[in-house]
Design an enzyme around this catalytic site. Sequence first.
Site, short mmCIF file in Angstrom:
data_model
loop_
_atom_site.label_atom_id
_atom_site.label_comp_id
_atom_site.label_asym_id
_atom_site.label_seq_id
_atom_site.Cartn_x
_atom_site.Cartn_y
_atom_site.Cartn_z
N TRP A 100 0.81 -1.22 0.00
CA TRP A 100 0.00 0.00 0.00
C TRP A 100 0.84 1.27 0.00
O TRP A 100 0.51 2.24 -0.70
CB TRP A 100 -1.01 -0.01 1.15
CG TRP A 100 -2.08 -1.04 0.91
CD1 TRP A 100 -2.29 -2.19 1.60
CD2 TRP A 100 -3.04 -1.03 -0.16
NE1 TRP A 100 -3.32 -2.90 1.04
CE2 TRP A 100 -3.81 -2.22 -0.03
CE3 TRP A 100 -3.35 -0.16 -1.20
CZ2 TRP A 100 -4.85 -2.54 -0.90
CZ3 TRP A 100 -4.39 -0.47 -2.08
CH2 TRP A 100 -5.13 -1.66 -1.93
N ASP A 170 -0.89 6.59 6.61
CA ASP A 170 -2.04 5.78 6.20
C ASP A 170 -2.33 4.79 7.33
O ASP A 170 -1.56 3.86 7.55
CB ASP A 170 -1.71 5.05 4.89
CG ASP A 170 -2.81 4.08 4.46
OD1 ASP A 170 -3.82 3.97 5.16
OD2 ASP A 170 -2.63 3.41 3.41
N LYS A 194 -12.43 -1.28 7.34
CA LYS A 194 -11.78 -2.28 8.20
C LYS A 194 -12.22 -2.09 9.65
O LYS A 194 -12.94 -2.91 10.19
CB LYS A 194 -10.26 -2.20 8.07
CG LYS A 194 -9.79 -2.64 6.69
CD LYS A 194 -8.88 -1.62 6.12
CE LYS A 194 -8.41 -1.83 4.71
NZ LYS A 194 -8.59 -3.05 3.99
N1 PMP Z 1 -4.22 1.60 2.51
C1 PMP Z 1 -4.32 0.42 3.18
C2 PMP Z 1 -3.43 0.19 4.35
C3 PMP Z 1 -5.26 -0.52 2.78
O1 PMP Z 1 -5.36 -1.68 3.43
C4 PMP Z 1 -6.10 -0.25 1.67
C5 PMP Z 1 -7.18 -1.18 1.20
N2 PMP Z 1 -7.18 -2.44 1.59
C6 PMP Z 1 -5.92 0.96 1.01
C7 PMP Z 1 -5.01 1.87 1.46
C8 PMP Z 1 -6.76 1.30 -0.20
O2 PMP Z 1 -8.04 1.55 0.20
P1 PMP Z 1 -9.26 1.72 -0.78
O3 PMP Z 1 -9.57 0.39 -1.36
O4 PMP Z 1 -10.32 2.24 0.13
O5 PMP Z 1 -8.86 2.72 -1.82
#
Ligand code: PMP
Length: 363
Positions: A100, A170, A194
């Site tokens: 991520w 994040d 989450k």
């Molecule tokens: N950052 C993290 C740590 C994630 O786990 C995720 C999604 N699993 C995201 C960003 C991306 O999120 P989204 O699908 O809401 O764009």
Amino acid sequence: MVINFAAGPAKLPEEVLRDVQKNLLDCNGSGISVMEMSHRSSNYAKIQETAIADLRALLNIPSNYKVLLMQGGGTGQFAAVAFNLIGRSGSADYVITGSWSSKAAKEAAQYGKVNAVLPKVSKYVEVPRQSTWQTDPKASYIYYCDNETVEGVEFDFVPVPPTGVPLVCDMSSNFLSRPIDVTKFGVIFAGAQKNIGPAGTTVIIVRDDLIGQHLKTTPSILNFELMDKNSSLLNTPPTFGIYVMGLVFQWIKRNGGIEGMAERSRAKSQLIYNIIDQSNGFYYCPVERNVRSRMNVPFRIGSATGNDALEKEFLAKAEAEGMIQLKGHRSVGGIRASLYNAITLPETQQLAKLMLAFYENNK
Ligand code: PMP
């Protein structure tokens, strides 16, 4: 009974879902569903304002920080962070410890210069100590992901940025799972699906002096200043998601607050990691011990690279016992048990029981 160990969208507290169900056709005596309510109505204003006030209380958010509710998920914030901050100096530092943060860096590189503070690695299993980082004192910000959901790598410290460089984090997959000192951060963001509520809402906590430094080309819906000026009501917000999120905040308050969540998370994740560690390599977690995630526990079965047949059998057995969504992310394979706030200790014990029995039968 089904136990949902999904990485996200993930389990919500049953109490919250029952509350949603009870009030679905008549929200707070309005006679209509929250989904049918004007986002400009006083009824809705109360829902959004209460949710934000509860979040502020839970995390002890100081008054010089703004709470924004936006759309576009974590991915939207990969762009928003760059649009809003990278113009400060034109470049930003990224600490890439997993999938991520890697994606976030790629997105930001479209809007400015991105400097990777760590050497490239082929597998994400650690967080190198900060003394080894190549940081730029002129960076617009330094960015990291507190919990890498795919690899199960969670920071065991809060980085200290060079003087004057804001820290951007994040926290999508471990938000509200342990206490944080908000004053150490410039920006914290988290997608909802989450630990907070249904997908569709993103929470942003931003220090007020960082607002208003966006690139001229910033789209309005990603613009922190416009969002702040309009109290997150620049356009129609995801009203239902924000309503459910507010109920989750109240559930956390009733269940020991953030400290309570931290205690539950510690107990649940230790239970599973102990089984992994005591299995003589039958279960294998590649992540270095000090940064093993409390939220997402990835493991292989049979060997360090996984025995395909055993892993399939384990997933089938789990499913037969009602334990679902335990398959690892397609990029790493194996098993991943996500133990977000709504997963209870007894539910985790069910998984532990299965793991022990499966070990006994196949070791
Ligand atoms: N950052 C993290 C740590 C994630 O786990 C995720 C999604 N699993 C995201 C960003 C991306 O999120 P989204 O699908 O809401 O764009």
